[in-house]
Design a protein around this motif. Structure first.
Motif, PDB file in Angstrom:
ATOM      1  N   VAL A  30     -23.640  58.042  27.491  1.00  0.00           N
ATOM      2  CA  VAL A  30     -24.708  56.955  27.191  1.00  0.00           C
ATOM      3  C   VAL A  30     -25.050  56.715  25.737  1.00  0.00           C
ATOM      4  O   VAL A  30     -25.327  55.803  25.354  1.00  0.00           O
ATOM      5  CB  VAL A  30     -26.038  57.096  28.005  1.00  0.00           C
ATOM      6  CG1 VAL A  30     -27.276  56.309  27.741  1.00  0.00           C
ATOM      7  CG2 VAL A  30     -25.820  57.460  29.565  1.00  0.00           C
TER       8      VAL A  30
ATOM      9  N   LEU B 117     -25.019  54.911  36.465  1.00  0.00           N
ATOM     10  CA  LEU B 117     -24.683  54.473  35.179  1.00  0.00           C
ATOM     11  C   LEU B 117     -23.891  52.923  35.667  1.00  0.00           C
ATOM     12  O   LEU B 117     -23.110  52.967  36.493  1.00  0.00           O
ATOM     13  CB  LEU B 117     -24.066  55.258  34.134  1.00  0.00           C
ATOM     14  CG  LEU B 117     -24.427  56.593  33.963  1.00  0.00           C
ATOM     15  CD1 LEU B 117     -23.505  57.461  32.857  1.00  0.00           C
ATOM     16  CD2 LEU B 117     -25.736  56.848  33.631  1.00  0.00           C
TER      17      LEU B 117
ATOM     18  N   ARG C 104     -24.555  52.466  30.658  1.00  0.00           N
ATOM     19  CA  ARG C 104     -26.137  52.668  30.310  1.00  0.00           C
ATOM     20  C   ARG C 104     -26.661  53.090  31.537  1.00  0.00           C
ATOM     21  O   ARG C 104     -26.076  53.087  32.680  1.00  0.00           O
ATOM     22  CB  ARG C 104     -26.439  51.082  30.211  1.00  0.00           C
ATOM     23  CG  ARG C 104     -26.301  50.132  31.279  1.00  0.00           C
ATOM     24  CD  ARG C 104     -26.759  48.677  31.134  1.00  0.00           C
ATOM     25  NE  ARG C 104     -27.770  48.330  30.540  1.00  0.00           N
ATOM     26  CZ  ARG C 104     -28.087  47.047  29.910  1.00  0.00           C
ATOM     27  NH1 ARG C 104     -27.229  46.185  29.725  1.00  0.00           N
ATOM     28  NH2 ARG C 104     -29.165  46.840  29.297  1.00  0.00           N
ATOM     29  N   LEU C 105     -27.924  53.599  31.498  1.00  0.00           N
ATOM     30  CA  LEU C 105     -28.307  54.319  32.528  1.00  0.00           C
ATOM     31  C   LEU C 105     -29.120  53.359  33.420  1.00  0.00           C
ATOM     32  O   LEU C 105     -29.989  52.461  33.354  1.00  0.00           O
ATOM     33  CB  LEU C 105     -29.461  55.231  31.850  1.00  0.00           C
ATOM     34  CG  LEU C 105     -30.251  56.056  33.224  1.00  0.00           C
ATOM     35  CD1 LEU C 105     -29.484  57.012  33.780  1.00  0.00           C
ATOM     36  CD2 LEU C 105     -31.442  56.950  32.132  1.00  0.00           C
TER      37      LEU C 105
END
Length: 507
Positions: free
Chosen positions: A67, A206, A195-196
């Motif tokens: 991330v 993610l 991305r979370l």
């Protein structure tokens, strides 16, 4: 909880032992084209939080590795540092000024543009708030943005390990300067390939970040599932529920190497596992008591029980294939000598020692059982206290323990192995060790520019740390991971960093 064996990509690396694949692909149940779809990884513990500057949990960094980015990153073999958010850097002739040229066209997951102010904000946040990695900036006197693409770091003394200190792991990640810091416990705003999206008690999800500055992942996204039991993780792998796991039962490594349902990777790590006793609690504040315990412990037996053949006993931190390894093993298992040390310390047995371990890292439980049996003849009754990892971390942070066992990973430079853990008041010195001799050696080693001089100073520091039993070192484990046959683009690393941006699933 990080000398090195050179590793190539998964498709070519000689350390990967694979059974004969049937050639059948894994049905992920999702689209995404060849190599795409969703990738599922099974890890043994749940992240405690997602603030890279505050967490110390490996489970968190397994997620955050995918991330966030740092200015520089370790090469796969760990022998050098490579560009990441910094394209290039120079050092002044006197070694006191480091100038970093930043990569252009980088975007954070929130849409903001990366520039030098974000680096300054991130580093000053760690320094000003005295977060857990502030010790890495001990010689840093200034961090400033010269222009949007240039950051200048000034140090008070030459700092040969500076690159490793700012890029060795994602605890030094770069955050956007406008981030809501309070949100970072449960959210993440990085520049990395994923991305979370969401978190729950059982998994973290993610998604691919399409504006990633590097090559976009072939995967649509990925999920980290928390599976504590190694046998259950392997069942999930062989049944196609997950495509990767590092929760491999080490007693089964030889059999798994011949199993056509999995591909197995194994390499010597830069990790070490240890027992730490609380120097603020009697009788463990007594050096001779700690030395008695170190003398009673049979490290080979502990290692075999916890890791079978996938580890090597060691009485110092650094593994033997490293230039920085120090061949020092002063403790020979001798219960009679251990008893004499206890008597000399004026300690009356029986002694009760609470030993804190966590079920989310099962080898700590197994090792604790062996340690308990070894210390019983000494008159020390070990009470094994098995906690979930979040509770374990909380108790460690509050000093609420007699002793605990765990591992420390992500080590690149000897600074990483010894400084924050054993310097008086160090941010990771939870055991409360304090030695003016060790402090002086660590201070001098951190700024020594001659490699051989640094080696000698760190050897002396290691000797003092071992003699004082700041940590009772036990073993250096191998990294053992398994994945579905046909998966490509993954590199198994000695520092246990799990980077999945280049992974492609079987077609």
């Amino acid at each position: 909880m990080r000398r090195r064996t050179v590793l190539s990509s998964l498709a070519a690396t000689p350390i990967v032992v694979a059974g004969c694949s049937s050639g059948d692909g894994v049905d992920t149940g999702q689209g995404g084209g060849e190599g795409g779809g969703a990738f599922v990884a099974a890890i043994s513990a749940q992240p405690d939080q997602f603030d890279p500057h505050k967490t110390t949990a490996y489970a968190s960094f397994q997620v955050l590795e995918n991330v966030y980015d740092t200015l520089v990153v370790p090469s796969a073999d760990g022998e050098s540092m490579e560009p990441s958010l910094a394209e290039d850097w120079t050092t002044s002739d006197d070694g006191l000024t480091w100038t970093f040229t930043l990569r252009d066209g980088v975007t954070f997951h929130d849409g903001s543009t990366f520039d030098a102010d974000d680096v300054v904000f991130s580093y000053k946040r760690i320094i000003d708030q005295q977060l857990s990695n502030a010790y890495r900036f001990a010689t840093v006197t200034d961090v400033r943005a010269q222009d949007p693409r240039t950051v200048v770091i000034t140090v008070s003394e030459p700092t040969p390990a500076l690159l490793a200190q700012i890029g060795g792991f994602k605890g030094m990640a770069i955050l956007p300067s406008g981030v809501d810091e309070a949100s970072l416990t449960t959210q993440a705003v990085g520049t990395g390939p994923f991305r979370l999206d969401s978190t729950s008690a059982s998994e973290v999800s993610l998604s691919r970040f399409d504006d990633y500055w590097g090559e976009a992942s072939a995967l649509d996204g990925m999920t980290f599932q928390f599976i504590t039991e190694p046998a259950a993780a392997m069942t999930a792998l062989t049944s196609g529920q997950v495509q990767w796991t590092d929760n491999v039962p080490t007693q089964d490594v030889s059999d798994l190497a011949q199993d056509e349902q999995v591909e197995l990777g194994q390499v010597a790590s830069v990790d070490y596992w240890y027992l730490a006793m609380n120097h603020a609690k009697a009788p463990f504040d007594n050096r001779d008591v700690r030395r008695a315990i170190a003398t009673a412990v049979d490290r080979s037996a502990v290692t075999e029980a916890a890791r079978f053949e996938a580890a090597r006993p060691n009485q110092t931190a650094i593994p033997e294939d490293s230039f920085w390894y120090y061949d020092y093993a002063p403790f020979t298992t001798d219960v009679d000598e251990a008893k004499r040390l206890l008597e000399g310390a004026g300690v009356t047995t029986p002694i009760t020692m609470g030993l804190m371990v966590t079920s989310e890292y099962p080898e700590t439980v197994t090792a604790a059982q062996v340690l308990a049996s070894q210390l019983e003849p000494l008159g020390i009754q070990v009470e094994i206290q098995t906690e979930d990892f979040a509770t374990w971390l909380d108790r460690q942070g509050r000093g609420d323990f007699d002793a605990f066992m765990l591992g420390w990973l992500g080590n690149i430079d000897p600074f990483d192995y010894y400084d924050g853990q054993h310097r008086t008041g160090g941010s990771n010195n939870y055991q409360g060790y304090s030695s003016p001799v060790t402090d002086d050696l660590l201070n001098r080693a951190a700024v020594a520019t001659d490699r051989d001089e640094r080696k000698d100073l760190y050897d002396q520091a290691a000797k003092q740390i071992v003699d004082d039993v700041s940590y009772l070192y036990l073993y250096n484990p191998d990294v053992v991971q398994a994945w579905t046959p046909g998966l490509t683009g993954y590199t198994i690393r000695p520092d246990k960093a799990v980077n999945f941006e280049e992974v492609e699933l079987p077609s």
